[in-house]
Write an enzyme that holds these catalytic residues in place. Structure first.
Site, PDB file in Angstrom:
ATOM      1  N   HIS A 122       0.743  -1.247   0.073  1.00 21.06           N
ATOM      2  CA  HIS A 122       0.012  -0.110   0.176  1.00 21.06           C
ATOM      3  C   HIS A 122       0.923   1.413  -0.028  1.00 21.06           C
ATOM      4  CE1 HIS A 122      -3.678  -2.261   0.450  1.00 21.06           C
ATOM      5  NE2 HIS A 122      -3.453  -2.548   1.602  1.00 21.06           N
ATOM      6  N   ASP A 158      -2.915 -10.773  -2.309  1.00 27.56           N
ATOM      7  CA  ASP A 158      -3.414 -10.218  -0.966  1.00 27.56           C
ATOM      8  C   ASP A 158      -4.848  -9.835  -1.364  1.00 27.56           C
ATOM      9  OD1 ASP A 158      -2.365  -8.719   1.564  1.00 27.56           O
ATOM     10  OD2 ASP A 158      -4.053  -7.767   0.866  1.00 27.56           O
ATOM     11  N   HIS A 160      -6.473  -7.135  -0.643  1.00 27.76           N
ATOM     12  CA  HIS A 160      -6.565  -5.768  -0.819  1.00 27.76           C
ATOM     13  C   HIS A 160      -5.697  -5.456  -1.986  1.00 27.76           C
ATOM     14  CE1 HIS A 160      -6.856  -6.305   3.465  1.00 27.76           C
ATOM     15  NE2 HIS A 160      -7.626  -5.485   3.518  1.00 27.76           N
ATOM     16  N   ASP A 245      -4.852 -12.747   3.508  1.00 28.10           N
ATOM     17  CA  ASP A 245      -6.058 -12.560   3.861  1.00 28.10           C
ATOM     18  C   ASP A 245      -7.509 -12.419   3.041  1.00 28.10           C
ATOM     19  OD1 ASP A 245      -4.787 -10.526   2.191  1.00 28.10           O
ATOM     20  OD2 ASP A 245      -4.749  -8.870   3.493  1.00 28.10           O
TER      21      ASP A 245
END
Length: 335
Positions: A122, A158, A160, A245
């Site tokens: 991120h 991931d 996200h 995740d």
């Protein structure tokens, strides 16, 4: 596998109840004790000039000063302490090690996996966000390009979207970025229409699935879109931004990838790298259920130790098929 690991990464203390805690690495290490062919490597810190090659130098100076002053809340989710600077440089260094070890020929049971924290995908060029300060995968890709690689592919599984990695390389044709992520989840980026800018058009691939996508949906995205696109790109290095995740039991997502599913995705990435003649390395991102994180990483390891994961019996969901058809219409598709 060969796992990059350093104790300094435990010193990044995010405080009680924060999901990105040192217990993540402790859980992984405990689980790997029960498995054969596990080797650990303590890599050097990332070179600061290499970090500055993908991050704004003023931001890096600000981040260092923030830690020197004791840290605090960079934003609502992203927490630092004085030791975070050292942990972040170590985490980036482990990722650089994974990229260079892969390029140097570490494969099979010696395939490198960087177990660093804080995670990175991120972190944009000039800011920290989403638990991330230095974009580990981006630094690793840059290190590979400054070594022997001409092209690097990054596949981010991931849950996200790796907005930072996409942003850093969005107008660069020497890095191909692909992501499968959950629609409506932080940070809300990663639309299918985002395919790269200028000469890099076609080097960014987003598979944005609705909540509830399962292992069959993820494998279909790999088989029909991601693997063909990466094969066509012909990278010298394939890096996996490996967050866990999207697991069906992870506490902060609504996806339904199984532990076996991570094994199946790993098996496909191993085969893809072999087909491309590319080196292969892994970089840890998210994953916040300690047991599911540890079990999934040990399954990744076991794939390189001869384990053949089970394939799902489920059909691809209608929602996932709609996404894959949309990507095929953009030229990202092969059935």
């Amino acid at each position: 596998m060969n796992f990059g690991y350093r104790e300094v990464c435990l010193d990044h203390d995010t405080g009680p109840r924060h999901p990105e805690s040192p217990d993540r690495l402790r859980a992984i290490r405990r689980a790997l004790k029960e498995h054969h062919s596990v080797e650990y490597v303590a890599a050097n810190d990332a070179d600061i000039d290499l970090v500055r090659a993908v991050h704004d130098p003023d931001y890096i100076s600000e981040f260092r000063e923030f830690c020197d002053d004791g840290g605090g809340n960079w934003d609502a989710d992203t927490v630092a302490v004085e030791e975070t600077w050292d942990a972040a440089l170590a985490s980036a260094g482990l990722s650089v090690w994974a990229a260079k070890a892969a390029l140097d020929g570490n494969a099979g049971r010696d395939t490198p996996f960087a177990l660093g924290r804080p995670p990175g995908h991120h972190a944009v060029g000039d800011d920290a966000m989403g638990f991330c300060f230095i974009n580990n995968a981006a630094v690793a890709a840059q290190a590979a390009l400054e070594a022997d690689a001409e092209r690097v592919a990054i596949f981010d599984w991931d849950v996200h979207h790796g907005n930072g990695t996409q942003d850093i390389f969005y107008d660069r044709s020497d890095v191909f970025y692909a992501s499968i992520h959950e629609d409506g989840l932080y940070p809300g980026t990663g639309d299918i229409a985002e395919t790269g800018a200028d000469d890099a058009d076609g080097t960014n691939l987003n598979v944005k699935y609705k909540p509830g996508a399962d292992t069959a949906d993820y494998l279909a995205a790999i088989d029909e879109c991601i693997a063909p696109a990466i094969r066509d790109y012909a990278p010298d290095l394939l890096l996996i931004s490996a967050g866990f995740d999207a697991h069906e039991h992870d506490p902060i997502s609504r996806m339904r990838v199984s532990t076996e599913g991570y094994g199946a995705m790993t098996d496909r990435m191993r085969s893809l790298a072999d087909t491309c003649g590319a080196a292969l390395g892994f970089v840890l991102e998210g994953g916040y259920g300690l047991d599911t994180l540890a079990d999934s990483i040990t399954t990744v390891h076991e794939v390189f130790d001869g384990y053949q994961p089970m394939e799902p019996d489920d059909d691809v969901s209608d929602d996932a098929r709609d996404v894959l058809d949309e990507l095929a219409a953009q030229g990202f598709g092969s059935k």
